[in-house]
Design a protein around this motif. Structure first.
Motif, PDB file in Angstrom:
ATOM      1  N   LEU A 274      49.829  39.302  54.586  1.00 39.85           N
ATOM      2  CA  LEU A 274      49.350  39.664  53.418  1.00 39.85           C
ATOM      3  C   LEU A 274      47.791  39.429  53.171  1.00 39.85           C
ATOM      4  O   LEU A 274      47.642  38.181  53.615  1.00 39.85           O
ATOM      5  N   GLY A 275      47.104  40.078  52.204  1.00 36.59           N
ATOM      6  CA  GLY A 275      45.672  39.695  51.911  1.00 36.59           C
ATOM      7  C   GLY A 275      44.609  39.293  53.000  1.00 36.59           C
ATOM      8  O   GLY A 275      43.787  38.687  52.947  1.00 36.59           O
ATOM      9  N   THR A 276      44.632  40.156  54.354  1.00 40.02           N
ATOM     10  CA  THR A 276      43.853  40.123  55.215  1.00 40.02           C
ATOM     11  C   THR A 276      42.792  41.177  55.114  1.00 40.02           C
ATOM     12  O   THR A 276      41.947  41.110  55.970  1.00 40.02           O
ATOM     13  N   ALA A 277      42.964  42.328  54.207  1.00 37.60           N
ATOM     14  CA  ALA A 277      41.820  43.250  54.388  1.00 37.60           C
ATOM     15  C   ALA A 277      40.773  42.862  53.613  1.00 37.60           C
ATOM     16  O   ALA A 277      40.851  42.031  52.588  1.00 37.60           O
ATOM     17  N   PRO A 278      39.676  43.697  53.816  1.00 33.00           N
ATOM     18  CA  PRO A 278      38.338  43.232  53.339  1.00 33.00           C
ATOM     19  C   PRO A 278      38.448  43.571  51.753  1.00 33.00           C
ATOM     20  O   PRO A 278      39.149  44.504  51.326  1.00 33.00           O
ATOM     21  N   SER A 293      57.678  32.203  53.289  1.00 33.99           N
ATOM     22  CA  SER A 293      56.031  32.995  53.748  1.00 33.99           C
ATOM     23  C   SER A 293      55.487  33.834  52.412  1.00 33.99           C
ATOM     24  O   SER A 293      56.325  33.899  51.434  1.00 33.99           O
ATOM     25  N   ALA A 294      54.255  34.168  52.766  1.00 37.60           N
ATOM     26  CA  ALA A 294      53.570  35.082  51.595  1.00 37.60           C
ATOM     27  C   ALA A 294      54.536  36.236  51.336  1.00 37.60           C
ATOM     28  O   ALA A 294      54.645  36.641  50.029  1.00 37.60           O
ATOM     29  N   HIS A 422      51.371  55.857  49.236  1.00 33.94           N
ATOM     30  CA  HIS A 422      50.346  56.399  49.876  1.00 33.94           C
ATOM     31  C   HIS A 422      49.020  55.764  49.396  1.00 33.94           C
ATOM     32  O   HIS A 422      47.836  56.251  49.783  1.00 33.94           O
ATOM     33  N   SER A 423      48.979  54.592  48.950  1.00 29.75           N
ATOM     34  CA  SER A 423      47.879  53.998  48.477  1.00 29.75           C
ATOM     35  C   SER A 423      47.613  52.392  49.073  1.00 29.75           C
ATOM     36  O   SER A 423      48.689  52.334  49.917  1.00 29.75           O
ATOM     37  N   TYR A 424      46.925  51.516  48.916  1.00 29.03           N
ATOM     38  CA  TYR A 424      46.915  50.376  49.735  1.00 29.03           C
ATOM     39  C   TYR A 424      46.544  49.215  48.458  1.00 29.03           C
ATOM     40  O   TYR A 424      46.041  49.587  47.340  1.00 29.03           O
ATOM     41  N   PRO A 425      46.800  47.762  48.816  1.00 29.80           N
ATOM     42  CA  PRO A 425      46.644  46.866  47.838  1.00 29.80           C
ATOM     43  C   PRO A 425      45.298  46.607  47.023  1.00 29.80           C
ATOM     44  O   PRO A 425      45.314  46.392  45.817  1.00 29.80           O
ATOM     45  N   ALA A 426      44.038  47.015  47.770  1.00 37.34           N
ATOM     46  CA  ALA A 426      42.913  46.970  47.129  1.00 37.34           C
ATOM     47  C   ALA A 426      42.181  48.190  46.341  1.00 37.34           C
ATOM     48  O   ALA A 426      41.076  48.426  46.344  1.00 37.34           O
ATOM     49  N   CYS A 427      43.175  49.175  45.946  1.00 39.35           N
ATOM     50  CA  CYS A 427      42.844  50.331  45.646  1.00 39.35           C
ATOM     51  C   CYS A 427      42.311  50.272  44.191  1.00 39.35           C
ATOM     52  O   CYS A 427      41.847  51.444  43.328  1.00 39.35           O
TER      53      CYS A 427
END
Length: 468
Positions: A274-278, A293-294, A422-427
């Motif tokens: 988790l938390g690895t995307a730009p 773990s996270a 269908h979304s992603y965490p930084a949306c």
């Protein structure tokens, strides 16, 4: 048509611009459920936008009033096929949070779909107009490919108040339980674990809201005259919170914790990063429950958060001891937690630590924690279908980290609940600059098309098993 040609039809639909055209139209409806002035737009979204599409697919539809006075209506729909003895239930919500127009990037409007590279900006693109638009489009594609017959029934409940805690949803599900009765639930909301990884979650954490208040006197008093003599409510409240959760975010009240994670839950959460995307915020490795773990902290454990804290006048501080302090807090909790007694446990813990002057205000359990067994056969079936469509193994989360009204479906209808986001965490969901990723939307359309196609074959296989 074959499965492969039907999935290709979904790709053609997306790349031909039809999906973007539909989503553009839907984003323009200013369906802010927190804004009473948008009641006409909320009704129009149901009557003028969603109902015509459903009726074109053979659904019978009815818009019903919310059983809670002054709350937004619901749309119920069902499509029944002769001799079909299996029913799929699905769900969506067309309401959005406030547009917050002034805080979007220059040139962006929450009510206009704006494509910038892979990002499609607009309020509701991620939550939830983009997601239910993908599912309805996939269903239409499969219906067309199969000559108008699925081999199973489809029922839908569509609400316009999810962003306000889904008022009236449970009552509607109870009232129309027979009309909406089903064998399986599939819907979409929330984010994937990452933009690259398809995700399946089987329920949601619950949300328990409460406020803490210290009110010691009627007015403020000069700190030079009274400092060191009068109890300071801000300091008292800060220490009260600190006795509930420590400086590293670990809950200090044993009764607020869930049972230890099972081997099955640990297995499904193993290896999730988790938390690895730009653009993702940096995870604090030492925050929260030690030894987890996270992924285990987010999806398998309880958290207690302070959301807002006020004392005195932060905008214009005075040299005075304030009379009161207020903190808004909440817990995210997993199934198996003693939520019915959370308020009592907090009260007893505060009293034991000398904070009887701290009042607990308005404890409300907004969403009940739910999940199905990760080893359920429908979970394995859906993972296999997704892999067949896009060549990726979906992450299986026992429950979503946030809150959803899943109990209305799992408990009221007694059916397995599968959520495919269908979304992603930084949306930027609920924030300015909300957006949907075009490549994720395209992949999601492939996945849902394959899923609805495969359900026909699965239902046929189940019927053969029953009849020998």
């Amino acid at each position: 048509m074959t499965r492969d040609s039907t999935v290709q039809a979904a790709l053609d639909y997306f790349h031909g611009g039809e999906f973007r055209k539909t989503l553009t139209r839907r984003i323009a409806y200013q369906t802010e459920s927190e804004n009473p002035q948008q009641a006409p737009a909320i009704m129009a979204y149901l009557s003028d936008e969603i109902t015509p599409q459903l009726e074109s697919l053979g659904f019978s539809c009815q818009i019903i009033a919310n059983p809670q006075t002054g709350k937004n209506p619901f749309l119920l729909a069902r499509r029944l096929e002769a001799d079909a003895d299996f029913t799929l239930l699905t769900y969506g919500h067309g309401d959005v949070v406030l547009g917050d127009d002034a805080n979007w990037h220059l040139g962006l409007s929450p009510w206009e779909l704006h494509a910038e590279g892979n990002r499609w900006y607009g309020r509701g693109t991620a939550d939830n107009k983009g997601q239910h638009s993908i599912n309805l489009a996939a269903l239409a594609i499969v219906l067309n490919a199969r000559g108008g017959r699925l081999g199973y029934n489809v029922k839908l409940i569509f609400e316009m108040g999810e962003e306000g805690g889904s008022p009236g949803l449970e009552q509607v599900c109870q009232q129309y339980r027979d009309w909406l009765a089903a064998d399986l639930f599939i819907a979409s909301d929330g984010p994937r674990v990452s933009a690259e990884r398809p995700t399946l979650f089987l329920g949601s954490r619950g949300v328990f809201n409460f406020s803490l208040q210290v009110k010691l006197r009627d007015g403020a008093h000069h700190s030079g005259n009274w400092g060191g003599l009068l109890s300071n409510p801000g300091i008292r409240l800060a220490h009260a919170i600190a006795c509930l959760v420590d400086a590293n975010g670990r809950i200090q009240v044993p009764e607020l914790l869930p049972a230890p994670l099972s081997a099955t839950i640990r297995h499904h959460l193993a290896g999730l990063e988790l938390g690895t995307a730009p653009g993702d915020p940096q995870i604090a490795p030492c925050w929260g429950e030690p030894g987890l773990s996270a992924a285990e902290k987010l999806y398998g454990w309880n958290t207690l958060e302070t959301l807002a804290f006020t004392t005195g006048n932060p905008a214009k501080p005075a040299h005075a001891i304030p009379p009161s302090a207020l903190a808004h807090c909440h817990m995210r909790y997993v199934p198996g937690s003693d939520v019915d007694h959370f308020a009592e446990h907090i009260r007893h813990h505060l009293d034991r630590h000398g904070f009887s002057d701290v009042a607990i205000l308005g404890p409300v359990n907004c969403f009940k924690a739910t999940r199905i067994d990760p080893d359920n056969a429908w979970v394995r079936w859906s993972v296999a279908s997704i892999d067949r469509s896009v060549g990726k193994t979906a992450a299986v989360l026992p429950n979503f980290g946030g809150g959803l009204p899943n109990a209305c479906f799992l408990d009221t209808f007694g059916v397995p609940t599968l959520w495919i986001p269908h979304s992603y965490p930084a949306c930027s969901q609920h924030a300015p600059n909300e957006h949907l990723l075009a490549d994720v939307a395209c992949e999601a359309l492939q996945m849902m098309t394959g899923l609805f196609w495969d359900l026909t074959e699965q239902v046929q296989a189940l019927a053969c098993d029953r009849h020998g």
